[in-house]
Design a protein around this motif. Structure first.
Motif, PDB file in Angstrom:
ATOM      1  N   TRP A   1      39.128  31.807  26.649  1.00  0.00           N
ATOM      2  CA  TRP A   1      40.459  32.267  26.970  1.00  0.00           C
ATOM      3  C   TRP A   1      41.322  31.656  27.387  1.00  0.00           C
ATOM      4  N   GLN A   2      42.288  32.615  27.867  1.00  0.00           N
ATOM      5  CA  GLN A   2      43.503  31.978  28.646  1.00  0.00           C
ATOM      6  C   GLN A   2      44.081  32.828  30.181  1.00  0.00           C
ATOM      7  N   HIS A   3      44.259  31.502  30.730  1.00  0.00           N
ATOM      8  CA  HIS A   3      44.736  31.776  32.498  1.00  0.00           C
ATOM      9  C   HIS A   3      46.187  31.628  32.309  1.00  0.00           C
ATOM     10  N   LEU A   4      47.365  32.531  31.869  1.00  0.00           N
ATOM     11  CA  LEU A   4      48.178  32.495  32.990  1.00  0.00           C
ATOM     12  C   LEU A   4      49.189  32.900  34.158  1.00  0.00           C
ATOM     13  N   VAL A   5      49.492  31.837  34.510  1.00  0.00           N
ATOM     14  CA  VAL A   5      50.186  32.403  36.224  1.00  0.00           C
ATOM     15  C   VAL A   5      51.470  31.651  36.190  1.00  0.00           C
ATOM     16  N   GLY A   6      52.014  33.261  36.998  1.00  0.00           N
ATOM     17  CA  GLY A   6      53.480  33.135  37.345  1.00  0.00           C
ATOM     18  C   GLY A   6      54.040  32.028  38.025  1.00  0.00           C
ATOM     19  N   ASN A   7      55.469  31.857  38.911  1.00  0.00           N
ATOM     20  CA  ASN A   7      56.098  30.903  39.499  1.00  0.00           C
ATOM     21  C   ASN A   7      55.194  31.336  40.444  1.00  0.00           C
TER      22      ASN A   7
ATOM     23  N   PHE B   1      56.786  21.795  44.458  1.00  0.00           N
ATOM     24  CA  PHE B   1      56.437  21.423  42.979  1.00  0.00           C
ATOM     25  C   PHE B   1      54.900  21.057  43.136  1.00  0.00           C
ATOM     26  N   ALA B   2      54.391  20.008  44.479  1.00  0.00           N
ATOM     27  CA  ALA B   2      53.307  19.936  44.877  1.00  0.00           C
ATOM     28  C   ALA B   2      51.926  20.868  44.736  1.00  0.00           C
TER      29      ALA B   2
ATOM     30  N   GLN C   1      52.537  24.194  43.198  1.00  0.00           N
ATOM     31  CA  GLN C   1      52.709  24.673  41.953  1.00  0.00           C
ATOM     32  C   GLN C   1      52.170  23.943  40.909  1.00  0.00           C
ATOM     33  N   ASP C   2      51.873  22.518  41.353  1.00  0.00           N
ATOM     34  CA  ASP C   2      50.721  22.054  40.362  1.00  0.00           C
ATOM     35  C   ASP C   2      49.805  22.403  40.684  1.00  0.00           C
ATOM     36  N   VAL C   3      49.370  21.935  42.403  1.00  0.00           N
ATOM     37  CA  VAL C   3      47.913  22.393  42.426  1.00  0.00           C
ATOM     38  C   VAL C   3      47.156  23.684  42.175  1.00  0.00           C
ATOM     39  N   ILE C   4      48.261  25.050  41.831  1.00  0.00           N
ATOM     40  CA  ILE C   4      47.819  26.511  41.595  1.00  0.00           C
ATOM     41  C   ILE C   4      47.695  26.369  40.351  1.00  0.00           C
ATOM     42  N   THR C   5      48.019  25.945  39.705  1.00  0.00           N
ATOM     43  CA  THR C   5      48.939  26.197  38.172  1.00  0.00           C
ATOM     44  C   THR C   5      47.440  25.318  37.800  1.00  0.00           C
ATOM     45  N   ARG C   6      47.447  24.013  38.283  1.00  0.00           N
ATOM     46  CA  ARG C   6      45.715  22.812  37.779  1.00  0.00           C
ATOM     47  C   ARG C   6      44.744  24.237  37.951  1.00  0.00           C
TER      48      ARG C   6
ATOM     49  N   THR D   1      51.301  34.374  43.433  1.00  0.00           N
ATOM     50  CA  THR D   1      50.721  34.530  42.092  1.00  0.00           C
ATOM     51  C   THR D   1      50.799  35.504  41.243  1.00  0.00           C
ATOM     52  N   ASP D   2      51.288  35.528  40.743  1.00  0.00           N
ATOM     53  CA  ASP D   2      50.577  36.388  39.342  1.00  0.00           C
ATOM     54  C   ASP D   2      49.756  35.660  38.378  1.00  0.00           C
ATOM     55  N   LEU D   3      49.046  36.341  38.211  1.00  0.00           N
ATOM     56  CA  LEU D   3      47.752  36.297  37.106  1.00  0.00           C
ATOM     57  C   LEU D   3      47.793  37.361  35.889  1.00  0.00           C
ATOM     58  N   TRP D   4      47.273  36.794  34.206  1.00  0.00           N
ATOM     59  CA  TRP D   4      47.954  37.497  33.777  1.00  0.00           C
ATOM     60  C   TRP D   4      46.576  36.420  32.877  1.00  0.00           C
ATOM     61  N   ALA D   5      45.240  37.471  32.655  1.00  0.00           N
ATOM     62  CA  ALA D   5      44.429  36.015  31.319  1.00  0.00           C
ATOM     63  C   ALA D   5      43.168  37.352  31.097  1.00  0.00           C
ATOM     64  N   THR D   6      43.343  36.690  29.648  1.00  0.00           N
ATOM     65  CA  THR D   6      42.730  37.330  28.405  1.00  0.00           C
ATOM     66  C   THR D   6      41.387  36.664  28.407  1.00  0.00           C
ATOM     67  N   HIS D   7      40.252  37.171  28.196  1.00  0.00           N
ATOM     68  CA  HIS D   7      38.872  36.740  27.527  1.00  0.00           C
ATOM     69  C   HIS D   7      38.400  37.725  26.205  1.00  0.00           C
ATOM     70  N   LYS D   8      38.277  36.801  25.130  1.00  0.00           N
ATOM     71  CA  LYS D   8      37.743  37.398  23.866  1.00  0.00           C
ATOM     72  C   LYS D   8      36.447  37.502  23.559  1.00  0.00           C
TER      73      LYS D   8
END
Length: 158
Positions: A86-92, A14-15, A17-22, A106-113
Motif C-alpha cells: 500500500w501507499q498513503h499519499l497526503v497533500g499539504n 512545519f512540525a 506537517q511532519d507529524v501528519i506525514t509521519r 489534509t487530503d489523502l489518496w491511498a492505494t492498497h494492492k
C-alpha cells in the motif's frame, strides 16, 4: 516582535506537517506482515488520542486499538491483511495554529494492492479522502489528539 511571531508560526507549521506525514510514513514503512506501526505512531498521537474512522466502518477508538484493527493482534488478522502492499499519499495540510493548539485538514489518496491467492489477484482498494486533525503542543512536540477520516470515495478494483 512580528518577525518572531511569524518565525514561530513557520516552525510550528512545519512540525505539524511532519507529524501528519509521519502517520502515513508509518503505514507505508511497514508493508505486508510487518505490523510495527506503533513504533512511529507513538510520536504522532497523544496517549489519549481518539481516531474517528466511522467513514470506513470503525467506531472512534485509540490509535493503539486502530493499529490492531488495521494490522491484527497477532492472532486475528487486521483489515490490511488482504493487501500485499500500500501507499498513503497526503497533500499539504491547511493549518490553523492558536497558541498550543492547532487544527489541520489534509487530503489523502491511498492505494492498497490486493494479494494473489491461488494464482488469482484479489481486488485492490483505492481511497480518496481527507483527515481533519486537532493537535496539541506537548513537551515532546506537536501531537494529534483527535483525527477524523472523511471519505470522498472508495473503490475496489480487480
Amino acid at each position: 516582535m512580528e518577525l518572531e511571531k511569524n518565525l514561530q508560526y513557520l516552525i510550528d507549521r512545519f512540525a505539524i506537517q511532519d507529524v501528519i506525514t509521519r502517520y502515513s510514513f508509518a503505514q507505508d514503512l511497514h508493508q505486508g506482515d510487518d505490523n510495527d506501526i506503533l513504533n512511529i505512531w507513538k510520536d504522532v498521537f497523544t496517549d489519549n488520542a481518539v481516531l474517528d474512522y466511522r467513514a470506513a466502518g470503525s467506531e472512534p477508538t485509540s490509535y493503539q486499538q486502530m493499529a490492531k484493527i488495521m494490522r491484527g493482534d497477532g492472532i486475528n488478522p487486521g483489515n490490511m491483511s488482504s493487501f500485499s502492499n500500500w501507499q498513503h499519499l497526503v497533500g499539504n495540510p491547511v493549518v490553523t495554529i492558536d497558541g498550543d493548539v492547532a487544527t489541520a485538514r489534509t487530503d489523502l489518496w491511498a492505494t492498497h494492492k490486493g494479494k494473489t491467492v491461488n494464482g488469482k489477484p484479489t481486488p485492490s482498494l483505492y481511497v480518496a479522502g481527507a483527515f481533519s486533525d486537532e493537535l496539541v503542543r506537548t513537551k515532546n512536540g506537536w501531537r494529534i489528539s483527535f483525527r477524523k477520516l472523511e471519505l470522498h470515495f472508495m473503490d475496489m478494483i480487480k
